[in-house]
Scaffold this active site. Structure first.
Site, short mmCIF file in Angstrom:
data_model
loop_
_atom_site.label_atom_id
_atom_site.label_comp_id
_atom_site.label_asym_id
_atom_site.label_seq_id
_atom_site.Cartn_x
_atom_site.Cartn_y
_atom_site.Cartn_z
N SER A 69 -6.86 6.15 3.86
CA SER A 69 -5.40 6.21 3.80
C SER A 69 -4.82 6.47 5.18
O SER A 69 -5.46 7.10 6.03
CB SER A 69 -4.96 7.31 2.83
OG SER A 69 -3.59 7.16 2.52
N THR A 70 -3.62 5.96 5.38
CA THR A 70 -2.93 6.10 6.67
C THR A 70 -2.06 7.35 6.64
O THR A 70 -1.09 7.41 5.88
CB THR A 70 -1.98 4.88 6.88
OG1 THR A 70 -2.57 3.72 6.30
CG2 THR A 70 -1.69 4.66 8.33
N PRO A 71 -2.38 8.37 7.46
CA PRO A 71 -1.54 9.58 7.48
C PRO A 71 -0.12 9.21 7.89
O PRO A 71 0.09 8.45 8.84
CB PRO A 71 -2.20 10.45 8.54
CG PRO A 71 -3.57 9.92 8.72
CD PRO A 71 -3.51 8.46 8.39
N ASP B 139 -2.99 2.16 11.11
CA ASP B 139 -2.18 0.97 10.79
C ASP B 139 -1.98 0.21 12.09
O ASP B 139 -1.35 0.71 13.02
CB ASP B 139 -0.83 1.40 10.17
CG ASP B 139 -0.02 0.20 9.70
OD1 ASP B 139 -0.18 -0.91 10.28
OD2 ASP B 139 0.79 0.37 8.79
N HIS C 24 5.19 3.52 -0.71
CA HIS C 24 5.32 4.62 0.26
C HIS C 24 6.60 5.44 0.02
O HIS C 24 6.63 6.64 0.26
CB HIS C 24 5.28 4.09 1.69
CG HIS C 24 3.89 3.70 2.13
ND1 HIS C 24 3.64 2.84 3.16
CD2 HIS C 24 2.67 4.06 1.65
CE1 HIS C 24 2.33 2.70 3.32
NE2 HIS C 24 1.73 3.42 2.41
N GLU D 155 -9.08 -11.30 8.35
CA GLU D 155 -8.54 -11.38 6.99
C GLU D 155 -7.65 -12.62 6.87
O GLU D 155 -7.48 -13.19 5.80
CB GLU D 155 -7.73 -10.11 6.67
CG GLU D 155 -7.23 -10.02 5.24
CD GLU D 155 -6.45 -8.75 4.92
OE1 GLU D 155 -6.24 -7.93 5.84
OE2 GLU D 155 -6.07 -8.58 3.76
C1 LIG Z 1 -4.32 -6.62 0.94
N1 LIG Z 1 -4.98 -6.51 2.21
C2 LIG Z 1 -4.77 -5.51 3.11
N2 LIG Z 1 -4.92 -5.82 4.42
C3 LIG Z 1 -4.69 -4.91 5.38
N3 LIG Z 1 -4.30 -3.66 5.13
C4 LIG Z 1 -4.14 -3.29 3.85
C5 LIG Z 1 -4.38 -4.19 2.78
N4 LIG Z 1 -4.18 -3.52 1.63
C6 LIG Z 1 -3.79 -2.26 1.98
N5 LIG Z 1 -3.74 -2.13 3.31
C7 LIG Z 1 -3.32 -0.96 4.10
O1 LIG Z 1 -3.28 0.17 3.25
C8 LIG Z 1 -1.94 0.73 3.23
C9 LIG Z 1 -1.65 1.32 1.86
O2 LIG Z 1 -2.48 2.45 1.64
P1 LIG Z 1 -2.30 3.84 2.42
O3 LIG Z 1 -0.84 4.12 2.55
O4 LIG Z 1 -2.97 3.72 3.74
O5 LIG Z 1 -3.00 4.82 1.51
C10 LIG Z 1 -1.06 -0.45 3.60
O6 LIG Z 1 0.18 -0.01 4.09
C11 LIG Z 1 -1.91 -1.16 4.65
O7 LIG Z 1 -1.81 -0.52 5.90
#
Ligand SMILES: CNc1ncnc2c1ncn2[C@@H]1O[C@H](COP(=O)(O)O)[C@@H](O)[C@H]1O
Ligand SMILES: [Zn+2]
Length: 347
Positions: free
Chosen positions: A99-101, A141, A67, A204
Site C-alpha cells: 500500500s502507498t502511505p 506511487d 482513497h 504493464e
Molecule cells: C491495475 N493495475 C495497477 N497498476 C499500477 N498500480 C496499481 C494498479 N492497481 C493498483 N495500483 C496501485 O495501488 C494503489 C491502490 O492501493 P493503495 O492505495 O496503494 O493501497 C493505486 O492508487 C495504484 O498506485
C-alpha cells in the site's frame, strides 16, 4: 459451489501482489460508505463487475474514489483487517500486502501513522489467531517523483528495522503512463542496498521498453505484470534473457489485465508464454475488490484457460512459496503446511 470450485478454494495459496485499497470487498465498502454518506459514492462506482471492462485510466479514477473513502487511521485499520481476514477465508496461507502511505491533512493521517495502522491490523489478526502469515510492502506511487520515492524508502527502512520482520520490501506501482523509472532509480537502489526487497510493476503497458531495461539492471526481486516484456508483445529477447538469467518471478494478474484492457483476452495472456518457458510465475489478484475476484477464482481461471491438471495447479501454488520475500524459515513452515494438506486434496 461446484466440486471444481471447492478444489481451488481448498487449495492452500500464496498471494504476493495485492494492493490494499484495491482489495477492499463490497461488504467493507458498504461500511466505509456509511461512515461517509456525504461523499455520495455508491458501491458500483468502486468496482468493475463481471463481464465489464475499463481502460487502465478509468481504473485509476476508481482508486481516487476509494482513497476518498479511506482517509483516516481507523479506515486503514478497518480495510487492512477485513482484507486479511478475507484472504484467510480464501485459504491464502501467506500474504504480502502492499500500500502507498498517504498523508491526509484534514484527518491528521500521516504516512507514518498510515503504515502503523496497517501493521497494527496485521498484529491484531495474528493475535486473534487468523490462520495466515501477513507481511507488508511499502508502495511508491511512480507519479510522485524522485523525492517522495526517497522519503518512502526511508520510511520503509525505519519500519523494516522496527516491525519485527513485517515490512519486507518496496513496491513500485501507480499509473504506468505517468512518470519515468529513471527518476526513481536512486530510491530503488537505496532500498536494495539496505536490504529491502523490490517488487516492481514493469511493462504493464507497451512503450516502456527503455524503462524496463533500466529497472531490470537493478535487478528487482519480482516483476509485477511484465505484460509487454517478451518479443511477441513488442518487448525484446534481451529483456526476456535478462529476466530468465536472474530468475526473477513474474506476478501474474489475469483478471486485472483483462478487465483493465492491457491484455485482449484470458487465452492471450502472457502467462502462457512464461509458463511454457518454465519460468517462475505466481498467480495473484492485484485488486480483488476493484476487479471483483479472489485468488481461488484466479487459479481456476488459469487452470481452465491453459488446461492445467490438478497436479499442475498444485505445483503452481507450491512453487509460489519459493518466490515470497520472507526468509527460509517461513518458506519451510509453508512447505510443511502444503505437505500436510496435499493428501486430503489430491487423491
Ligand atoms: C491495475 N493495475 C495497477 N497498476 C499500477 N498500480 C496499481 C494498479 N492497481 C493498483 N495500483 C496501485 O495501488 C494503489 C491502490 O492501493 P493503495 O492505495 O496503494 O493501497 C493505486 O492508487 C495504484 O498506485
Ligand atoms: Zn499491481
Amino acid at each position: 459451489m461446484d466440486d471444481d470450485s471447492v478444489f481451488y478454494k481448498k487449495l492452500p495459496k500464496v498471494e504476493v501482489h495485492a494492493h490494499l485499497n484495491g482489495s477492499v470487498s463490497a461488504q467493507t465498502m458498504e461500511k466505509l460508505i456509511q461512515r461517509k454518506p456525504h461523499l455520495n459514492i455508491e458501491r458500483n462506482m468502486t468496482a468493475i463487475g463481471k463481464g465489464q471492462r475499463r481502460t487502465l485510466d478509468e481504473c485509476f479514477e476508481v482508486f481516487k474514489l476509494i482513497h476518498k473513502l479511506v482517509d483516516t487511521e481507523e479506515d486503514i485499520h478497518t480495510v487492512a483487517t477485513d482484507v486479511i481476514k478475507e484472504f484467510a477465508v480464501d485459504n491464502v496461507k501467506y500474504l504480502e500486502l502492499r500500500s502507498t502511505p498517504r498523508e491526509e491533512k484534514g484527518t491528521g493521517l500521516t504516512k507514518k501513522s498510515y503504515v502503523e495502522a496497517v501493521i497494527k491490523a496485521i498484529q491484531q489478526c495474528k493475535y486473534d489467531g487468523v490462520d495466515i502469515d501477513v507481511r507488508f510492502l511499502v508502495a511508491i506511487d511512480r507519479r510522485n517523483g524522485t523525492e517522495v520515492a526517497m522519503e518512502t524508502v526511508k520510511l520503509a527502512e525505519e519500519f523494516m528495522l522496527s516491525s519485527g520482520g513485517l515490512v519486507l520490501g518496496i513496491d513500485l506501482s501507480g499509473d504506468p503512463k505517468v512518470g519515468h523509472g529513471r527518476c526513481l532509480l536512486p530510491a530503488l537502489e537505496r532500498a536494495r542496498n539496505c536490504g529491502l526487497k523490490l517488487s516492481l510493476h514493469m511493462s504493464e503497458v507497451s512503450s516502456q521498453l527503455e524503462e524496463s531495461e533500466l529497472l531490470l539492471n537493478l535487478p528487482p526481486d519480482r516483476i509485477g505484470h511484465g505484460t509487454f516484456l517478451h518479443p511477441e508483445m513488442g518487448g525484446s529477447q534481451p529483456l526476456v534473457d535478462q529476466v530468465v538469467k536472474h530468475n526473477i518471478p513474474l506476478e501474474i494478474c489475469l483478471t486485472s489485465n483483462v478487465k483493465g484492457k492491457t491484455v485482449p483476452s484470458y487465452s492471450q495472456h502472457h502467462f502462457r508464454y512464461w509458463y511454457q518457458l518454465g519460468h517462475p510465475c505466481v498467480i495473484c489478484t492485484d485488486d480483488k475488490g476493484v476487479f471483483c475476484t479472489d485468488l481461488s477464482q484466479e487459479y481456476q481461471l488459469a487452470a481452465s484457460t491453459f488446461s492445467l491438471s490438478p497436479d499442475a495447479v498444485w505445483e503452481l501454488s507450491e512453487r509460489a512459496v519459493d518466490c515470497i520475500f520472507a526468509g527460509e524459515a517461513v518458506k519451510q513452515q509453508l512447505k510443511q503446511k502444503w505437505t500436510e494438506i496435499k493428501p486430503g486434496l489430491l487423491k
